[in-house]
Design a protein around this motif. Structure first.
Motif, PDB file in Angstrom:
ATOM      1  N   ARG A   1       0.836  -1.210   0.000  1.00 57.84           N
ATOM      2  CA  ARG A   1       0.000   0.000   0.000  1.00 57.84           C
ATOM      3  C   ARG A   1       0.868   1.256   0.000  1.00 57.84           C
ATOM      4  O   ARG A   1       0.564   2.228  -0.680  1.00 57.84           O
ATOM      5  CB  ARG A   1      -0.960   0.002   1.194  1.00 57.84           C
ATOM      6  CG  ARG A   1      -2.065  -1.045   1.000  1.00 57.84           C
ATOM      7  CD  ARG A   1      -3.297  -0.772   1.807  1.00 57.84           C
ATOM      8  NE  ARG A   1      -3.885   0.533   1.616  1.00 57.84           N
ATOM      9  CZ  ARG A   1      -4.648   0.892   0.583  1.00 57.84           C
ATOM     10  NH1 ARG A   1      -4.892   0.051  -0.391  1.00 57.84           N
ATOM     11  NH2 ARG A   1      -5.170   2.093   0.531  1.00 57.84           N
TER      12      ARG A   1
ATOM     13  N   THR B   1       0.653   3.738  -3.198  1.00 58.38           N
ATOM     14  CA  THR B   1       0.223   5.126  -2.973  1.00 58.38           C
ATOM     15  C   THR B   1       1.280   6.094  -3.489  1.00 58.38           C
ATOM     16  O   THR B   1       0.950   7.095  -4.138  1.00 58.38           O
ATOM     17  CB  THR B   1      -0.081   5.352  -1.482  1.00 58.38           C
ATOM     18  OG1 THR B   1      -1.146   4.460  -1.104  1.00 58.38           O
ATOM     19  CG2 THR B   1      -0.488   6.776  -1.197  1.00 58.38           C
TER      20      THR B   1
ATOM     21  N   THR C   1       1.014   8.662  -7.191  1.00 59.50           N
ATOM     22  CA  THR C   1       1.128  10.131  -7.179  1.00 59.50           C
ATOM     23  C   THR C   1       2.039  10.623  -8.300  1.00 59.50           C
ATOM     24  O   THR C   1       2.070  11.815  -8.575  1.00 59.50           O
ATOM     25  CB  THR C   1       1.682  10.654  -5.836  1.00 59.50           C
ATOM     26  OG1 THR C   1       3.009  10.188  -5.654  1.00 59.50           O
ATOM     27  CG2 THR C   1       0.796  10.235  -4.678  1.00 59.50           C
TER      28      THR C   1
ATOM     29  N   GLY D   1      -5.281  -4.185  -2.071  1.00 58.11           N
ATOM     30  CA  GLY D   1      -6.126  -3.545  -3.066  1.00 58.11           C
ATOM     31  C   GLY D   1      -5.899  -4.002  -4.497  1.00 58.11           C
ATOM     32  O   GLY D   1      -6.527  -3.495  -5.424  1.00 58.11           O
TER      33      GLY D   1
ATOM     34  N   LYS E   1      -4.854   3.011 -10.918  1.00 56.00           N
ATOM     35  CA  LYS E   1      -4.903   4.315 -10.258  1.00 56.00           C
ATOM     36  C   LYS E   1      -6.344   4.849 -10.200  1.00 56.00           C
ATOM     37  O   LYS E   1      -6.755   5.448  -9.215  1.00 56.00           O
ATOM     38  CB  LYS E   1      -4.011   5.308 -10.998  1.00 56.00           C
ATOM     39  CG  LYS E   1      -3.973   6.683 -10.395  1.00 56.00           C
ATOM     40  CD  LYS E   1      -3.027   7.579 -11.188  1.00 56.00           C
ATOM     41  CE  LYS E   1      -2.888   8.938 -10.557  1.00 56.00           C
ATOM     42  NZ  LYS E   1      -1.870   9.742 -11.264  1.00 56.00           N
TER      43      LYS E   1
ATOM     44  N   VAL F   1      -9.084   3.525  -9.603  1.00 48.63           N
ATOM     45  CA  VAL F   1      -9.942   3.025  -8.536  1.00 48.63           C
ATOM     46  C   VAL F   1      -9.182   2.844  -7.216  1.00 48.63           C
ATOM     47  O   VAL F   1      -9.727   2.300  -6.256  1.00 48.63           O
ATOM     48  CB  VAL F   1     -10.614   1.687  -8.919  1.00 48.63           C
ATOM     49  CG1 VAL F   1     -11.562   1.884 -10.100  1.00 48.63           C
ATOM     50  CG2 VAL F   1      -9.575   0.610  -9.241  1.00 48.63           C
ATOM     51  N   TRP F   2      -7.943   3.314  -7.155  1.00 48.96           N
ATOM     52  CA  TRP F   2      -7.122   3.156  -5.953  1.00 48.96           C
ATOM     53  C   TRP F   2      -7.587   4.109  -4.870  1.00 48.96           C
ATOM     54  O   TRP F   2      -7.838   5.289  -5.125  1.00 48.96           O
ATOM     55  CB  TRP F   2      -5.655   3.422  -6.278  1.00 48.96           C
ATOM     56  CG  TRP F   2      -4.754   3.158  -5.119  1.00 48.96           C
ATOM     57  CD1 TRP F   2      -4.200   4.077  -4.292  1.00 48.96           C
ATOM     58  CD2 TRP F   2      -4.308   1.887  -4.656  1.00 48.96           C
ATOM     59  NE1 TRP F   2      -3.421   3.440  -3.357  1.00 48.96           N
ATOM     60  CE2 TRP F   2      -3.479   2.092  -3.544  1.00 48.96           C
ATOM     61  CE3 TRP F   2      -4.544   0.567  -5.074  1.00 48.96           C
ATOM     62  CZ2 TRP F   2      -2.877   1.055  -2.846  1.00 48.96           C
ATOM     63  CZ3 TRP F   2      -3.940  -0.465  -4.388  1.00 48.96           C
ATOM     64  CH2 TRP F   2      -3.118  -0.214  -3.282  1.00 48.96           C
ATOM     65  N   SER F   3      -7.696   3.618  -3.655  1.00 54.48           N
ATOM     66  CA  SER F   3      -8.001   4.499  -2.530  1.00 54.48           C
ATOM     67  C   SER F   3      -6.849   4.415  -1.537  1.00 54.48           C
ATOM     68  O   SER F   3      -6.484   3.320  -1.106  1.00 54.48           O
ATOM     69  CB  SER F   3      -9.311   4.123  -1.865  1.00 54.48           C
ATOM     70  OG  SER F   3      -9.249   2.826  -1.335  1.00 54.48           O
ATOM     71  N   ALA F   4      -6.305   5.555  -1.217  1.00 55.09           N
ATOM     72  CA  ALA F   4      -5.114   5.587  -0.351  1.00 55.09           C
ATOM     73  C   ALA F   4      -5.421   5.358   1.059  1.00 55.09           C
ATOM     74  O   ALA F   4      -6.078   5.111   1.798  1.00 55.09           O
ATOM     75  CB  ALA F   4      -4.428   6.936  -0.455  1.00 55.09           C
TER      76      ALA F   4
END
Length: 171
Positions: free
Chosen positions: A111, A115, A119, A145, A166, A168-171
């Motif tokens: 993760r 993350t 970015t 994830g 990216k 649908v990625w949630s940090a």
């Protein structure tokens, strides 16, 4: 607990060599995954183009290694895998300390790296291909994830294809 990723220090190459040779790692880790980095560091050079090696620190103490790399290179075994192309980075990781495996650190490392990578400009997808029998790694990626996209036979053996997007990625 705090996970930090530090650009892998070339002067710590022998620690990486020891981790790669550890019994709990050698079972799953392909030597060719880290050989280009190890060879470059031993030659007092920088990591090869397209590969970014990271030392994983847990609360300030080195515990493992992770690398991200460009999968769109001409000789990449990832060519032809669905949704893999420009903007896709491959991810490999190992936890060097056997006392720290199966304790949710892998998920935290994944993760943290994902993350960070999401970015960056141009990074839209991450992929990893652990051996289909390496359930601790597969579970760590899924809980971090990533989604399963089937199996594939690579030149070095079978792989479970895991991806994260990216979008649908949630940090």
């Amino acid at each position: 607990m705090s996970i930090d990723l530090v650009p892998y220090p070339a002067d710590e190459v022998e620690t990486l060599v020891a981790w790669v040779a550890a019994p709990h790692v050698v079972r799953w880790w392909k030597p060719s995954w880290s050989a280009p980095v190890i060879d470059a560091f031993r030659a007092e050079d920088t990591a090869p183009s397209g590969i970014r090696p990271w030392r994983v620190d847990l609360d300030g103490h080195p515990i493992g290694y992770v690398q991200d790399y460009d999968v769109a290179q001409d000789d990449s075994p990832w060519a032809g895998v669905d949704d893999v192309g420009p903007g896709t980075r491959g991810v490999d990781l190992l936890i060097g300390d056997p006392g720290l495996i199966n304790r949710k650190h892998g998920r935290m490392i994944i993760r943290t790296l994902a993350t960070r990578l999401f970015t960056e400009h141009g990074v839209s997808r991450l992929v990893s291909g652990p051996h289909p029998d390496n359930w601790p790694a597969i579970i760590a990626f899924k809980r971090a994830g990533f989604r399963e996209r089937g199996r594939r036979q690579f030149p070095e053996g079978p792989a479970m294809i895991l991806t994260a997007a990216k979008a649908v990625w949630s940090a």
